[in-house]
Design an enzyme around this catalytic site. Structure first.
Site, PDB file in Angstrom:
ATOM      1  CE  LYS A 174      -2.128   2.693   3.029  1.00 45.40           C
ATOM      2  NZ  LYS A 174      -2.094   3.953   2.256  1.00 45.40           N
ATOM      3  CD  GLU A 177      -3.287   8.294   2.402  1.00 50.63           C
ATOM      4  OE1 GLU A 177      -2.444   7.379   2.345  1.00 50.63           O
ATOM      5  OE2 GLU A 177      -3.733   8.726   3.486  1.00 50.63           O
ATOM      6  N   GLY A 227       6.680   5.445   8.144  1.00 49.53           N
ATOM      7  CA  GLY A 227       5.782   6.590   8.268  1.00 49.53           C
ATOM      8  C   GLY A 227       5.973   7.257   9.613  1.00 49.53           C
ATOM      9  CD  GLU A 230      -0.788  11.132  15.069  1.00 45.39           C
ATOM     10  OE1 GLU A 230      -1.946  11.083  14.661  1.00 45.39           O
ATOM     11  OE2 GLU A 230      -0.048  12.117  14.942  1.00 45.39           O
ATOM     12  CB  THR A 231       0.842   5.967  11.279  1.00 44.96           C
ATOM     13  OG1 THR A 231       0.311   7.237  10.952  1.00 44.96           O
ATOM     14  CG2 THR A 231       0.071   4.903  10.531  1.00 44.96           C
ATOM     15  N   GLY A 232       2.793   4.605  13.388  1.00 48.71           N
ATOM     16  CA  GLY A 232       3.581   3.436  13.787  1.00 48.71           C
ATOM     17  C   GLY A 232       3.082   2.856  15.105  1.00 48.71           C
ATOM     18  CD  GLU A 249      13.385   1.602   9.035  1.00 47.13           C
ATOM     19  OE1 GLU A 249      13.882   2.707   9.294  1.00 47.13           O
ATOM     20  OE2 GLU A 249      13.975   0.532   9.217  1.00 47.13           O
TER      21      GLU A 249
HETATM   22  P1  NAD Z   1       1.853   8.581   7.834  1.00 42.71           P
HETATM   23  O1  NAD Z   1       2.204   7.864   9.061  1.00 42.71           O
HETATM   24  O2  NAD Z   1       0.785   9.598   7.880  1.00 42.71           O
HETATM   25  O3  NAD Z   1       1.422   7.572   6.685  1.00 42.71           O
HETATM   26  C1  NAD Z   1       2.287   6.551   6.227  1.00 42.71           C
HETATM   27  C2  NAD Z   1       1.457   5.443   5.596  1.00 42.71           C
HETATM   28  O4  NAD Z   1       0.653   4.841   6.607  1.00 42.71           O
HETATM   29  C3  NAD Z   1       0.499   5.904   4.509  1.00 42.71           C
HETATM   30  O5  NAD Z   1       0.458   4.945   3.491  1.00 42.71           O
HETATM   31  C4  NAD Z   1      -0.833   5.961   5.239  1.00 42.71           C
HETATM   32  O6  NAD Z   1      -1.941   5.785   4.395  1.00 42.71           O
HETATM   33  C5  NAD Z   1      -0.684   4.776   6.181  1.00 42.71           C
HETATM   34  N1  NAD Z   1      -1.537   4.819   7.385  1.00 42.71           N
HETATM   35  C6  NAD Z   1      -2.013   5.914   8.037  1.00 42.71           C
HETATM   36  N2  NAD Z   1      -2.767   5.535   9.089  1.00 42.71           N
HETATM   37  C7  NAD Z   1      -2.758   4.176   9.118  1.00 42.71           C
HETATM   38  C8  NAD Z   1      -3.343   3.204   9.967  1.00 42.71           C
HETATM   39  N3  NAD Z   1      -4.096   3.553  11.011  1.00 42.71           N
HETATM   40  N4  NAD Z   1      -3.123   1.901   9.698  1.00 42.71           N
HETATM   41  C9  NAD Z   1      -2.357   1.530   8.662  1.00 42.71           C
HETATM   42  N5  NAD Z   1      -1.774   2.410   7.797  1.00 42.71           N
HETATM   43  C10 NAD Z   1      -1.964   3.719   8.037  1.00 42.71           C
HETATM   44  O7  NAD Z   1       3.219   9.242   7.296  1.00 42.71           O
HETATM   45  P2  NAD Z   1       3.434  10.193   6.043  1.00 42.71           P
HETATM   46  O8  NAD Z   1       2.910  11.548   6.375  1.00 42.71           O
HETATM   47  O9  NAD Z   1       2.972   9.527   4.798  1.00 42.71           O
HETATM   48  O10 NAD Z   1       5.043  10.229   5.977  1.00 42.71           O
HETATM   49  C11 NAD Z   1       5.817  11.069   6.764  1.00 42.71           C
HETATM   50  C12 NAD Z   1       6.393  10.308   7.951  1.00 42.71           C
HETATM   51  O11 NAD Z   1       7.131   9.180   7.503  1.00 42.71           O
HETATM   52  C13 NAD Z   1       7.382  11.149   8.721  1.00 42.71           C
HETATM   53  O12 NAD Z   1       7.157  10.996  10.107  1.00 42.71           O
HETATM   54  C14 NAD Z   1       8.732  10.542   8.359  1.00 42.71           C
HETATM   55  O13 NAD Z   1       9.753  10.717   9.295  1.00 42.71           O
HETATM   56  C15 NAD Z   1       8.384   9.108   8.176  1.00 42.71           C
HETATM   57  N6  NAD Z   1       9.404   8.441   7.354  1.00 42.71           N
HETATM   58  C16 NAD Z   1      10.287   7.572   7.962  1.00 42.71           C
HETATM   59  C17 NAD Z   1      11.297   6.968   7.214  1.00 42.71           C
HETATM   60  C18 NAD Z   1      12.312   6.021   7.829  1.00 42.71           C
HETATM   61  O14 NAD Z   1      13.032   5.344   7.091  1.00 42.71           O
HETATM   62  N7  NAD Z   1      12.417   5.926   9.138  1.00 42.71           N
HETATM   63  C19 NAD Z   1      11.379   7.234   5.841  1.00 42.71           C
HETATM   64  C20 NAD Z   1      10.467   8.113   5.284  1.00 42.71           C
HETATM   65  C21 NAD Z   1       9.466   8.706   6.040  1.00 42.71           C
END
Ligand code: NAD
Length: 492
Positions: A174, A177, A227, A230-232, A249
């Site tokens: 996935k 979006e 991501g 918070e989502t993690g 990550e």
């Molecule tokens: P996000 O957490 O909002 O979303 C990431 C993904 O998770 C998206 O595909 C989203 O649709 C999905 N998602 C959201 N809620 C979910 C849920 N409840 N259950 C399952 N999936 C869900 O992050 P973002 O705004 O897309 O990306 C930015 C974040 O990503 C930043 O915090 C950044 O530091 C992090 N990031 C980390 C790394 C790393 O290698 N550590 C690399 C790139 C980005």
């Protein structure tokens, strides 16, 4: 680009999403690139079923040679489509075109690296002192849900796809979006490379719906997520219910330390590259700059001068150095932090929105900041850096380690050996000395503290998609020597 409205790949068939319609926007001019029909939860679960069936009922996990062929073939196809895929990535994310080409090149390297690693360490045999022998075998985990953010849609995808497939798993992927386009194209190439039906599935949609569906589904054996923290946290909680394997990550607030002996011009060049590459929308962005007090003034002076000269504009232009922010929403979030920093008493240099069309923002530098301020503690994920001075290395290390994050750090110094001793005291998964940002397929990537759990890339990246099985055997059948049976076992 698939314009036929069938953008979900489930069990080897492209099908139309039956969920929400979403306009995919070009952040450079706010035009609609394409309208996507997203998946419903039902379609997301169908994708998991397809992956389950492909894992349980095909020989994908059995023959490493077959997987190597597919990975090398798709690497070749991606090489042939490099410019097309890079253009798609730039259209969708706003990143400068030459950075998108680097992403595609790094994706190809990643595919080839894991194709070469498929069978490297398994099985391992150990002769035991008691005369038995053990085999340590690596097996694929099973069905893997891979969930991605929007900042490096293809490259971060590949850090998961390549090792997951190399290890013999099947995948439900996935993308964010906001940025699904490059992965849809990659899925077409993977099909062309001969990946069997159901081994690689793509679903599109929001996290709260399809993202959670492919996390919670009991037929999923592992979730690998990149991501926000918070989502993690949500994903970790869902996976904990059934002890599902999980890799996270997450975010960062990475410090870049400029030591007393650093050359000022070179230090400024690294600060700009560390802080503003990819519009600062990088998990490891050097967003906290820590400068020894003896060179603080000249570094900030030169930095301010140079930042004004960064070429911001159309990301498809070869000479552009910084493109737009990925979306209007995210631009709003970054501007919120700029206001907050000023309200908290920091001094803002730059940070003005540029133009009326497209989500362009001038890089922003905060000086006069304190360690406790939210702009120092929280990830902003844009072209915003905070600059602090330190008296001695003790204080620098305290600042460096003084957040909840621990993803990366950088050190700029003429004395590499000394910088290495400083590195040993910083709690971060990746530390660059006189370098920054470069991921190496061979070396692990991941975070300490709230920056995540587990590692991607390197052999660790492959291991994160494998279970380890230990089989111990004695070649001749003998009684164990308990309960009155004769003990003919050799004591160790
Ligand atoms: P996000 O957490 O909002 O979303 C990431 C993904 O998770 C998206 O595909 C989203 O649709 C999905 N998602 C959201 N809620 C979910 C849920 N409840 N259950 C399952 N999936 C869900 O992050 P973002 O705004 O897309 O990306 C930015 C974040 O990503 C930043 O915090 C950044 O530091 C992090 N990031 C980390 C790394 C790393 O290698 N550590 C690399 C790139 C980005």
């Amino acid at each position: 680009m698939r314009r036929d409205n069938q953008q979900l790949l489930i069990n080897g068939q492209w099908e139309a999403g039956e969920g929400k319609k979403r306009k995919i926007i070009n952040p450079a001019d706010e035009s609609v690139i394409i309208e996507i029909a997203e998946a419903t939860d039902h379609q997301a679960n169908n994708a998991v079923n397809a992956a389950r069936k492909a894992f349980d009922e095909t020989d994908w996990s059995v023959y490493p040679g077959k997987r190597v062929k597919v990975l090398l073939k798709v690497a070749e196809l991606l090489e042939n489509s490099l410019h097309e895929v890079a253009r798609l990535e730039t259209l969708n994310t706003g990143k400068p075109i030459r950075e998108s080409r680097m992403d595609v090149e790094d994706s190809i390297t990643c595919l080839k690296y894991y194709a070469g690693l498929v069978d490297s360490v398994s099985p391992r045999e150990i002769e035991m002192e008691d005369g038995s022998a053990s085999e340590v075998i690596h097996e694929p985990v099973g069905v893997c849900s891979l969930i991605l953010p929007w900042n490096f849609p293809l490259l971060l995808g590949m850090w998961k796809i390549a090792p997951a497939l190399a290890a013999g798993n099947t995948v439900v992927f996935k993308p964010s979006e906001v940025t699904p386009l490059s992965i849809i194209r990659f899925a077409e190439l993977l099909e062309e490379a001969g990946v069997p039906d159901g081994v690689f599935n793509v679903i599109l949609g929001e996290g709260a719906t399809v993202g959670e569906a492919i996390t919670a589904n009991r037929d999923v054996d592992k979730v690998s997520f990149t991501g926000s923290v918070e989502t993690g946290r949500k994903i970790n909680e869902i996976c904990a219910r059934s002890f599902k394997r999980v890799s996270l990550e997450l975010g960062g607030k990475s410090p870049l330390l400029i030591l007393q002996d650093a050359d000022i011009e070179k230090a400024v060049a690294w600060i700009m590259f560390g802080g503003f590459f990819n519009q600062g929308e990088v998990c490891v962005a050097a967003s906290r700059i820590l400068i020894h007090e003896s060179i603080y003034q000249p570094v900030v002076r030169l930095l301010t001068e140079k930042v004004n000269k960064i070429k911001i504009g159309n990301p498809l232009d070869e000479t552009t150095e910084m493109g737009p922010i990925v979306s209007g929403n995210h631009l709003g979030e970054i501007k919120g932090y700029l206001t907050l920093g000023v309200e908290d008493g920091a001094t803002l240099i730059g940070g003005q929105q540029i133009g009326v069309q497209g989500f362009y923002l001038q890089p922003a530098i905060f000086i006069d900041v304190d360690q406790h301020m939210r702009i120092v503690q929280e990830e902003i994920f844009g072209p915003v850096i905070t600059v602090q001075s330190f008296q001695d290395e003790e204080e620098a290390i305290g600042f460096a380690n003084g957040t909840n994050y621990g993803l990366a750090a950088g050190i700029i110094s003429e004395d590499v050996d000394h910088a290495f001793t400083v590195a040993s005291r910083i709690k971060a998964g990746t530390i660059w000395i006189n370098n920054y940002h470069i991921p190496y397929a061979e070396a692990p990537w991941g975070g300490y503290k709230q920056s995540g759990i587990g590692r991607e890339l390197g052999p660790q990246g492959l291991d994160s998609y494998r279970e380890v099985k230990h089989v111990n055997k004695i070649s001749q059948l003998k009684a164990p020597g308990w309960y009155g049976f004769e003990n003919d076992r050799k004591e160790g």
